[in-house]
Write an enzyme that holds these catalytic residues in place. Structure first.
Site, PDB file in Angstrom:
ATOM      1  N   GLY A  61      -1.503   0.961   2.545  1.00 47.52           N
ATOM      2  CA  GLY A  61      -1.436   2.024   1.472  1.00 47.52           C
ATOM      3  C   GLY A  61      -2.390   3.076   1.879  1.00 47.52           C
ATOM      4  O   GLY A  61      -2.295   4.320   1.457  1.00 47.52           O
TER       5      GLY A  61
ATOM      6  N   ASN B 265      -6.128   0.480 -10.592  1.00 47.26           N
ATOM      7  CA  ASN B 265      -6.006  -0.863 -10.150  1.00 47.26           C
ATOM      8  C   ASN B 265      -7.027  -2.001 -11.150  1.00 47.26           C
ATOM      9  O   ASN B 265      -6.912  -3.037 -11.040  1.00 47.26           O
ATOM     10  CB  ASN B 265      -6.489  -0.979  -8.666  1.00 47.26           C
ATOM     11  CG  ASN B 265      -7.883  -0.194  -8.414  1.00 47.26           C
ATOM     12  OD1 ASN B 265      -7.864   0.916  -8.814  1.00 47.26           O
ATOM     13  ND2 ASN B 265      -8.906  -0.829  -7.925  1.00 47.26           N
TER      14      ASN B 265
ATOM     15  N   GLN C 239      -0.274   0.200  -7.255  1.00 44.74           N
ATOM     16  CA  GLN C 239      -0.386  -0.837  -8.175  1.00 44.74           C
ATOM     17  C   GLN C 239       0.702  -0.975  -9.240  1.00 44.74           C
ATOM     18  O   GLN C 239       1.259  -1.734 -10.180  1.00 44.74           O
ATOM     19  CB  GLN C 239      -1.722  -0.413  -9.317  1.00 44.74           C
ATOM     20  CG  GLN C 239      -3.125  -0.951  -8.482  1.00 44.74           C
ATOM     21  CD  GLN C 239      -3.115  -2.294  -8.083  1.00 44.74           C
ATOM     22  OE1 GLN C 239      -2.245  -3.469  -8.669  1.00 44.74           O
ATOM     23  NE2 GLN C 239      -3.914  -2.773  -7.201  1.00 44.74           N
TER      24      GLN C 239
ATOM     25  N   HIS D 217       1.581  -5.547  -0.147  1.00 46.24           N
ATOM     26  CA  HIS D 217       0.870  -6.646  -0.570  1.00 46.24           C
ATOM     27  C   HIS D 217       0.675  -6.624  -2.165  1.00 46.24           C
ATOM     28  O   HIS D 217       0.215  -7.608  -2.443  1.00 46.24           O
ATOM     29  CB  HIS D 217      -0.154  -6.925   0.346  1.00 46.24           C
ATOM     30  CG  HIS D 217      -1.650  -5.988   0.118  1.00 46.24           C
ATOM     31  ND1 HIS D 217      -2.428  -6.614  -0.783  1.00 46.24           N
ATOM     32  CD2 HIS D 217      -1.900  -4.918   0.508  1.00 46.24           C
ATOM     33  CE1 HIS D 217      -3.364  -5.771  -0.723  1.00 46.24           C
ATOM     34  NE2 HIS D 217      -3.164  -4.711  -0.147  1.00 46.24           N
TER      35      HIS D 217
ATOM     36  N   THR E 169       6.225   2.090  17.595  1.00 37.08           N
ATOM     37  CA  THR E 169       7.445   1.167  17.703  1.00 37.08           C
ATOM     38  C   THR E 169       7.127   0.402  16.431  1.00 37.08           C
ATOM     39  O   THR E 169       6.294  -0.006  15.928  1.00 37.08           O
ATOM     40  CB  THR E 169       7.438   0.277  18.722  1.00 37.08           C
ATOM     41  OG1 THR E 169       7.464   0.746  20.234  1.00 37.08           O
ATOM     42  CG2 THR E 169       8.675  -0.646  18.563  1.00 37.08           C
TER      43      THR E 169
ATOM     44  N   CYS F   4     -20.839  -6.199  -5.631  1.00 34.80           N
ATOM     45  CA  CYS F   4     -21.795  -6.620  -4.925  1.00 34.80           C
ATOM     46  C   CYS F   4     -22.414  -6.251  -3.660  1.00 34.80           C
ATOM     47  O   CYS F   4     -21.351  -6.173  -2.692  1.00 34.80           O
ATOM     48  CB  CYS F   4     -21.605  -8.369  -5.082  1.00 34.80           C
ATOM     49  SG  CYS F   4     -23.032  -9.027  -4.672  1.00 34.80           S
TER      50      CYS F   4
END
Length: 393
Positions: free
Chosen positions: A86, A167, A195, A217, A253, A341
């Site tokens: 993405g 998201n 999303q 994904h 390719t 974090c």
């Protein structure tokens, strides 16, 4: 265990593990998708650009996959460009449109809660190509006001990029209205729909977008494959130069196996819309929310809009707790928080702070995102674990 529709076998990657409530981060690969792509890793290995018989099956499979992805969003097969992620699709849309405009200092507009793939590309356009970038604010629900966009549009605006769904909060932007305003000023409109595609029905014609990002994904295909819808007639500067694959916009390719995976995932998602999957997931999401608010009265606060959001996404803050600490205690759940974090220090989510949330509320946020294999039993388990962990703090 069965899926929300009651007819899915357990996913092998989820059996025996904690309840998975992080579908917005990534989805497990659907076994049907893995089965469809497998022959193109072994038997059908030919280069689809070759002229001998070994290329025939891969070439047909690539064309079919392109048509399946196009069909999910109401596009034509020739308007689908396969990419590896993405982030790459966003880069092709933003950089491609800005450079193809021919303007010395193209003006690009985006908004503050966009994914870093868009925001960082905009910063790169400023740094490397002299672009002028305007970043719009959002309201307390995380939405762009059309009037705010209208005030920012200018004669030199070449592109506006606003995501379909956030998201973190699942907030659904008023894409059709924003795109219409953009076109009134003669600019292109890009929508990062990573999303949203596969979670809710989207039609590029109804939305009026010129460019739209799709990510494998996020919709039960493997990582490493995505696509960009490019409306017929839109000119882009290629992101990879070379042999002319993908209509000259992305040389190299083609990865036929991954394209087949994305096409299969798109076909399954379209069938699920017909079967009412979004509504079923929304019922589970709302059950989770209700369980939390009932057990922790006055302590649970919804982040983002009540209604205008993805059916699978629940972002809440719980008074008196830090999101990362709560999840560390509730080990039966795999989910995300409203903080990042860095070197052991947690900082509030920029998305929530841009919406006006104070740092304490942002640090207490949990992103609980459901998906194809979430069950009522999962919701019961997750709610109980979160309630116990919150009550102990």
């Amino acid at each position: 265990m069965t899926g929300p529709g009651g007819n899915l076998p357990p996913h092998p990657g989820l059996v025996g593990g904690p309840v998975y409530l992080d579908y917005n981060a990534t989805t497990p690969v659907d076994p049907r998708v893995a089965e469809a792509m497998a022959p193109y890793l072994t038997d059908f290995f030919g280069n689809p650009s070759s002229s001998h018989p070994y290329a025939d099956t891969p070439r047909r499979a690539l064309a079919e996959a392109r048509a399946e992805v196009a069909g999910l969003i109401g596009a034509g097969p020739g308007e689908i460009v396969f990419t590896a992620s993405g982030s790459e699709a966003d880069l092709l849309a933003l950089r491609g449109a800005a450079l193809a405009s021919g303007r010395h200092r193209p003006h690009v507009i985006t908004q503050v809660t966009e994914h870093p793939a868009v925001l960082e590309t905009c910063r790169a356009l400023e740094r490397l190509h002299g672009a002028r970038v305007t970043v719009l604010p959002v309201d307390r629900d995380g939405l762009v006001e059309p009037a705010t966009l209208a005030a920012a549009l200018a004669e030199d605006t070449v592109l506006v990029s606003v995501m379909a769904a956030n998201n973190e909060t699942g907030a659904l932007q008023p894409v059709a209205r924003l795109a219409a305003l953009t076109h009134e000023h003669g600019a292109l409109f890009h929508c990062d729909a990573a999303q949203a595609v596969g979670k809710i029905p989207l039609d590029v014609q109804a939305l009026g977008v010129d460019l739209l990002t799709i990510v494998g994904h996020k919709m039960y295909a493997p990582k490493g494959v995505a696509a960009l819808y490019v409306r017929d007639g839109v000119e882009l500067e290629p992101v990879v130069h070379g042999g002319g694959q993908e209509y000259g916009l992305r040389a190299g390719t083609e990865n036929v196996a991954l394209a087949v995976a994305l096409g299969t995932a798109a076909r399954i998602a379209a069938a699920e819309f017909t079967d009412g999957a979004p509504a079923r997931v929304a019922v589970l999401r709302d059950d989770l929310h209700q369980r939390l608010t009932s057990a922790l009265p006055g302590r649970v606060h919804l982040n983002g809009p009540q209604k205008n959001r993805l059916p699978n996404t629940l972002n809440v803050s719980i008074d008196g707790v830090l999101g990362h600490a709560l999840l560390a205690t509730a080990g039966q759940i795999a989910a995300s928080t409203g903080s990042a974090c860095h070197s052991g220090t947690h900082t509030p989510s920029p998305v929530l702070t841009a919406m006006g949330a104070d740092p304490a509320r942002a640090l207490g946020a949990l992103r609980l995102s459901l998906g194809r294999w979430t069950t009522p039993e999962d919701i019961e388990t997750a709610a109980a674990a979160l309630i116990r962990a919150a009550a102990a703090r």
